[in-house]
Design an enzyme around this catalytic site. Structure first.
Site, PDB file in Angstrom:
ATOM      1  N   TRP B 342      67.812  83.856  58.437  1.00  0.00           N
ATOM      2  CA  TRP B 342      67.482  83.963  59.291  1.00  0.00           C
ATOM      3  C   TRP B 342      68.021  82.810  60.537  1.00  0.00           C
ATOM      4  O   TRP B 342      67.591  83.549  61.401  1.00  0.00           O
ATOM      5  CB  TRP B 342      66.179  84.117  59.214  1.00  0.00           C
ATOM      6  CG  TRP B 342      64.979  84.836  60.357  1.00  0.00           C
ATOM      7  CD1 TRP B 342      64.962  85.578  60.965  1.00  0.00           C
ATOM      8  CD2 TRP B 342      63.992  84.068  61.566  1.00  0.00           C
ATOM      9  NE1 TRP B 342      64.212  85.989  62.007  1.00  0.00           N
ATOM     10  CE2 TRP B 342      63.863  84.424  61.942  1.00  0.00           C
ATOM     11  CE3 TRP B 342      63.678  81.920  61.661  1.00  0.00           C
ATOM     12  CZ2 TRP B 342      62.637  84.040  63.135  1.00  0.00           C
ATOM     13  CZ3 TRP B 342      63.494  81.474  61.924  1.00  0.00           C
ATOM     14  CH2 TRP B 342      62.903  82.625  62.553  1.00  0.00           C
ATOM     15  N   HIS B 343      67.150  81.654  60.032  1.00  0.00           N
ATOM     16  CA  HIS B 343      67.333  80.713  60.963  1.00  0.00           C
ATOM     17  C   HIS B 343      68.866  80.667  61.486  1.00  0.00           C
ATOM     18  O   HIS B 343      69.107  80.613  62.977  1.00  0.00           O
ATOM     19  CB  HIS B 343      67.268  79.426  59.764  1.00  0.00           C
ATOM     20  CG  HIS B 343      65.744  79.136  59.834  1.00  0.00           C
ATOM     21  ND1 HIS B 343      65.205  79.178  58.662  1.00  0.00           N
ATOM     22  CD2 HIS B 343      65.188  78.818  60.623  1.00  0.00           C
ATOM     23  CE1 HIS B 343      63.909  79.302  58.756  1.00  0.00           C
ATOM     24  NE2 HIS B 343      63.336  78.435  60.183  1.00  0.00           N
ATOM     25  N   GLY B 344      69.800  81.440  61.057  1.00  0.00           N
ATOM     26  CA  GLY B 344      70.930  81.511  61.708  1.00  0.00           C
ATOM     27  C   GLY B 344      72.443  81.458  61.260  1.00  0.00           C
ATOM     28  O   GLY B 344      72.149  81.988  59.644  1.00  0.00           O
ATOM     29  N   PHE B 489      67.581  80.162  67.448  1.00  0.00           N
ATOM     30  CA  PHE B 489      67.152  81.051  65.790  1.00  0.00           C
ATOM     31  C   PHE B 489      66.951  82.683  66.210  1.00  0.00           C
ATOM     32  O   PHE B 489      66.558  83.301  65.660  1.00  0.00           O
ATOM     33  CB  PHE B 489      66.565  80.601  64.990  1.00  0.00           C
ATOM     34  CG  PHE B 489      66.882  79.155  64.669  1.00  0.00           C
ATOM     35  CD1 PHE B 489      68.325  78.821  64.825  1.00  0.00           C
ATOM     36  CD2 PHE B 489      65.735  78.163  64.609  1.00  0.00           C
ATOM     37  CE1 PHE B 489      68.409  77.424  64.049  1.00  0.00           C
ATOM     38  CE2 PHE B 489      65.988  77.202  64.008  1.00  0.00           C
ATOM     39  CZ  PHE B 489      66.874  76.714  64.069  1.00  0.00           C
TER      40      PHE B 489
END
Lengths: 376, 489
Positions: B342-344, B489
């Site tokens: 999800w963060h990247g 993000f």
């Protein structure tokens, strides 16, 4: 009406904060002078027509006058000096005393040469490379003079405060294949978002936010006095932090500084890139090891200091560059150096290893002038 | 719009003034309009992406509510539409480039002459946040935990409300919609509390995060082969502090800005680096995301029925719920891999997620040992262990690629790498100082301030001086040098 205690607290805090900024930092101290303290003063050279030939920052205020002087000079040969605060500082300055840049310019007056200089406190070689690459587009440089300080090779990166015009113009170094150029360009790009652009450059803003922010900054700069003191407050704060660190760890001017290998090698890469550029463009380079106090022990490890000298000498001699080298590290006697404001919070003053008195400027000017005459 | 800018400050003054001056029926329209302007200051065209997500969930949620519970098929189909649209947007904007790049790399390794075109599109600000909000809204309606919102104005505002639009906290519909329906009258306390939170946030961002940032950038630009173990630890701590100051600053400003209008947004941080276990860490770090992950990913994956919705407490609270050990472990690792992703769109983030999962798993397994040895009863021991390993987890998060990550991890395992250092001394010093300041701040906040607050005048003077210093620093250092890290993000 009953005022909320917490609102009152904030109102008072706002009032105190702005009073402190307004009255405590209103002095027009130049950024360059903040770290110098009171015993050493900055002096920027002028030519015989009292026009500026020596600047520190490339900004809207200084650059146009500097370029104007160049255009007015009408001389065919230009010697560009790049340096650090030693170049623009005179210890225990007295009236009418000038620095070695102005002395050399006066000496060259009768010839077809003129002198121009940019000196930046603690300038590392990446910054000096950037300066050279910027000026070569504006000035026809015949000779470049470069002092190489051990201390400055411990520094790294580009400081935006000295290059506002480059950031506003989105200046980048063209040859982006080398590591050091990529690093410098990345560094320059990182400042783009905070740059205050002149009106004719506004199209460089990509978003509405950038445009509005830019216009607001211009408005505040022009109309809110305390907004202009911000840089001064920031500078003072960092000087205080620096002194606090030195106090806590007992660091003084004579404390031995070590070579930082990565920074040293990055700076050396910058030097090699610079020398290659100069070679291609037919610019002669004169590199010297600058004077340092020799009446007391050096604040460096001797083997590291000697390595620097040997490395530079060998680069100059062995690579087919049109490069001249001189070691001036002990040409200025101890009595021509002074003290400086202490770099910690406890002492009043301490030995100054970097900035000498006017007499020292005369000796350095004489030494450089002799070499320049030889280089022609 | 960036919070740490003059533009935002002026925007906020205008919006808050208009909010309290306008009659009730216009307030919400004005807020919706202001939120669109806030977003449009970055890119107007991307407002449409946000509205596609919002409109989909607005209509599907109403449809789901109107469909009888017995008609499971239709309800599931409607839910699938929501997930398809929202996750589709996320995949297109955030992950498509990563997928195509990896497929191409894999086909090259396999020697297959097959190359997909690379889709590199600009990631819309806040997409990871607002899609999660809209998804959770529809799922909550599906689960019967909340009612579908009929007023599009209120619903639109729930999605676009500018303080939390770009980087959270991820708000639950149940928490915000209620507040939008029942708006309080003006109280000076809202202004005082809001301003204080904003000042705190700006201080953390412009004074701390932005001044640490060049040190971090410089350190991570170094060749990882030349680093010492001390350097790697320092870099981990420095980035750990930077991201904490940066992100908690954003949350402070978001909470403060909403508070100025009498709206409460849940807390997102609670001294995470003082956690005494990884489970505890996830009750304190990015609480709104970890609560979201708990309710919409971890618990469903572990086969637990979710019966309430709240953006508080964090995933740490949910970790003990499932009874089945196997599903618990699978859910744990899968959840954290997704959390990382999800963060990247980068394998380094997946490694970061799995690193956390591994430590939580280890904590579970070592629980009996922890109970057996008295040394673990001392919070300082468990705190130190957690702090060291939590900080180290930032290496894959910040490193430029997997290779660098592994080189840096290798560095800390080799004792010989502890015998030298390569960065400027100031970096080590600043890191130590930040750690000390963090512990002192926690101590002052938790133990000294409550006592001081009982002494009226002294407390008044203390807080006035504190805010004077904060204002000086904020005024002096306020420059939109950098965006908030979580914007990407």
């Amino acid at each position: 009406m009953k005022i909320n205690k917490r609102i009152l607290q904030l109102l008072l805090a706002f009032l105190f904060a702005f009073s402190i900024i307004q009255f405590g930092f209103s002095g027009n101290t130049k950024f360059e002078d903040l770290a110098l303290g009171t015993e050493t003063s900055s002096y920027f050279a002028k030519n015989s027509f009292n026009e500026p030939i020596h600047i520190s920052r490339i900004d809207d205020n200084e650059e146009p006058k500097f370029i104007n002087t160049y255009k007015n000079s009408g001389k065919s040969k230009t010697v560009l000096f790049l340096g650090n605060s030693q170049t623009h500082s005179i210890n225990q300055i007295k009236k009418d005393q000038i620095n070695f840049i102005q002395i050399i310019d006066d000496s060259l007056n009768s010839s077809h040469s003129s002198v121009f200089c940019q000196s930046i406190p603690n300038a590392n070689l990446q910054e000096l490379l950037l300066s050279y690459l910027y000026w070569r587009n504006k000035i026809h440089i015949k000779t470049l003079v470069l002092p190489l300080f051990f201390d400055d090779l411990r520094e790294d990166g580009i400081r935006d405060v000295f290059y506002p015009n480059l950031i506003n113009e989105r200046f980048l170094i063209a040859d982006s294949s080398s590591f050091i150029v990529k690093k410098i360009n990345k560094n320059l790009r990182s400042y783009w978002s905070q740059a205050i652009l002149p009106k004719n450059n506004l199209e460089l803003c990509q978003t509405v936010q950038e445009r509005v922010e830019n216009n607001l900054n211009v408005y505040f700069n022009d109309n809110v006095q305390s907004w202009n003191y911000r840089e001064n407050v920031r500078g003072n704060f960092f000087v205080w932090l620096y002194k606090l660190r030195n106090t806590v760890f007992g660091i003084k001017a004579n404390t031995v500084r070590e070579m930082i290998l990565k920074k040293y090698s990055d700076n050396m890469d910058a030097l090699l890139f610079l020398l290659n550029k100069c070679k291609k463009e037919g610019v002669k380079v004169f590199i010297y090891i600058p004077p340092i106090r020799s009446d007391v022990s050096l604040p460096y490890h001797l083997e590291e200091y000697n390595k620097l000298k040997n490395d530079i000498k060998s680069i100059c001699i062995n690579n087919g560059y049109d490069c001249y080298f001189a070691d001036f590290d002990n040409i200025i006697p101890g009595n021509m150096w002074g003290y400086k404001e202490s770099t910690n919070l406890l002492d009043k003053r301490e030995l100054d290893y970097m900035h000498f008195k006017y007499e020292g400027h005369q000796i350095l000017a004489d030494s450089i002038y002799k070499r320049l005459s030889y280089i022609k | 719009m960036i919070f740490n800018s003059l533009t935002f400050i002026i925007f906020l003054i205008l919006v808050v003034t208009a909010y309290w001056l306008l009659p009730k029926k216009y307030k919400m329209w004005m807020l919706l309009f202001a939120s669109c302007i806030f977003y449009g200051f970055w890119r107007w065209e991307y407002l449409s992406v946000m509205f596609v997500s919002a409109l989909t969930d607005y209509f599907t949620a109403i449809q789901i509510e109107q469909t009888p519970i017995s008609n499971i098929k239709k309800r599931k189909r409607l839910l699938a539409i929501t997930l398809f649209v929202n996750l589709g947007l996320l995949i297109y904007f955030k992950y498509l480039f990563f997928f195509t790049e990896n497929v191409n790399a894999l086909s090259n390794i396999l020697g297959v002459d097959f190359n997909l075109p690379l889709f590199k599109v600009l990631l819309p600000f806040g997409i990871s946040f607002y899609t999660f909000e809209t998804i959770s809204y529809t799922i909550d309606v599906y689960r019967g935990l909340i009612k579908a919102e009929r007023s599009f104005l209120n619903y639109g505002l729930f999605v676009t409300f500018f303080p939390k639009l770009v980087a959270g906290p991820i708000q639950r519909a149940s928490e915000l919609l209620n507040q939008l329906n029942y708006r309080p009258l003006f109280q000076s306390e809202f202004i005082a509390e809001g301003l204080k939170r904003i000042l705190y946030g700006l201080f953390l961002k412009v004074m701390l995060a932005d001044n640490i940032s060049p040190l971090v950038d410089e350190a991570f630009a170094l060749d990882s082969n030349t680093l010492s173990a001390i350097d790697v630890w320092t870099m981990a701590f420095l980035f750990g502090f930077q991201i904490y100051f940066d992100f908690s600053a954003y949350s402070h400003i978001a909470i403060g800005s909403a508070k100025l209008m009498g709206i409460t947004i849940p807390e997102n941080f609670n001294f995470p680096y003082l956690a005494t276990s990884f489970k505890d860490f996830w009750k304190r770090w990015h609480i709104s995301l970890s609560s979201w992950i708990r309710d919409y990913l971890y618990l469903p994956l572990a086969g637990v029925k979710v019966t309430e919705t709240s953006g508080k407490v964090g995933i740490g609270e949910g970790l003990d719920k499932p009874d089945n050990k196997n599903s618990k472990t699978k859910a744990l690792f899968l959840t954290w891999a997704i959390m990382g992703f999800w963060h990247g769109a980068n394998w380094t983030f997946v490694i970061w997620g799995l690193y956390h999962a591994s430590f939580i798993y280890l904590e579970r397994k070592l629980k009996p040992i922890r109970k057996r040895y008295k040394i673990f009863d001392f919070n300082i021991v468990t705190w130190l262990i957690t702090l060291l390993f939590a900080m180290l987890s930032w290496i894959p998060f910040r490193a430029n690629n997997l290779q660098e990550t592994f080189i840096m991890f290798q560095k800390i395992l080799n004792p010989r790498n502890y015998l030298f250092y390569t960065m400027r001394e100031n970096n080590y010093l600043i890191t130590a100082l930040l750690l000390l300041i963090m512990v002192i701040t926690y101590y002052l906040n938790t133990y000294v301030e409550p006592k001081l607050n009982k002494l009226k005048w002294l407390s008044f003077i203390f807080h006035t001086v504190k805010y004077t210093i904060i204002i000086i620093f904020v005024f002096t250092f306020l420059r939109p040098i950098s965006q908030f890290i979580y914007f990407q993000f």
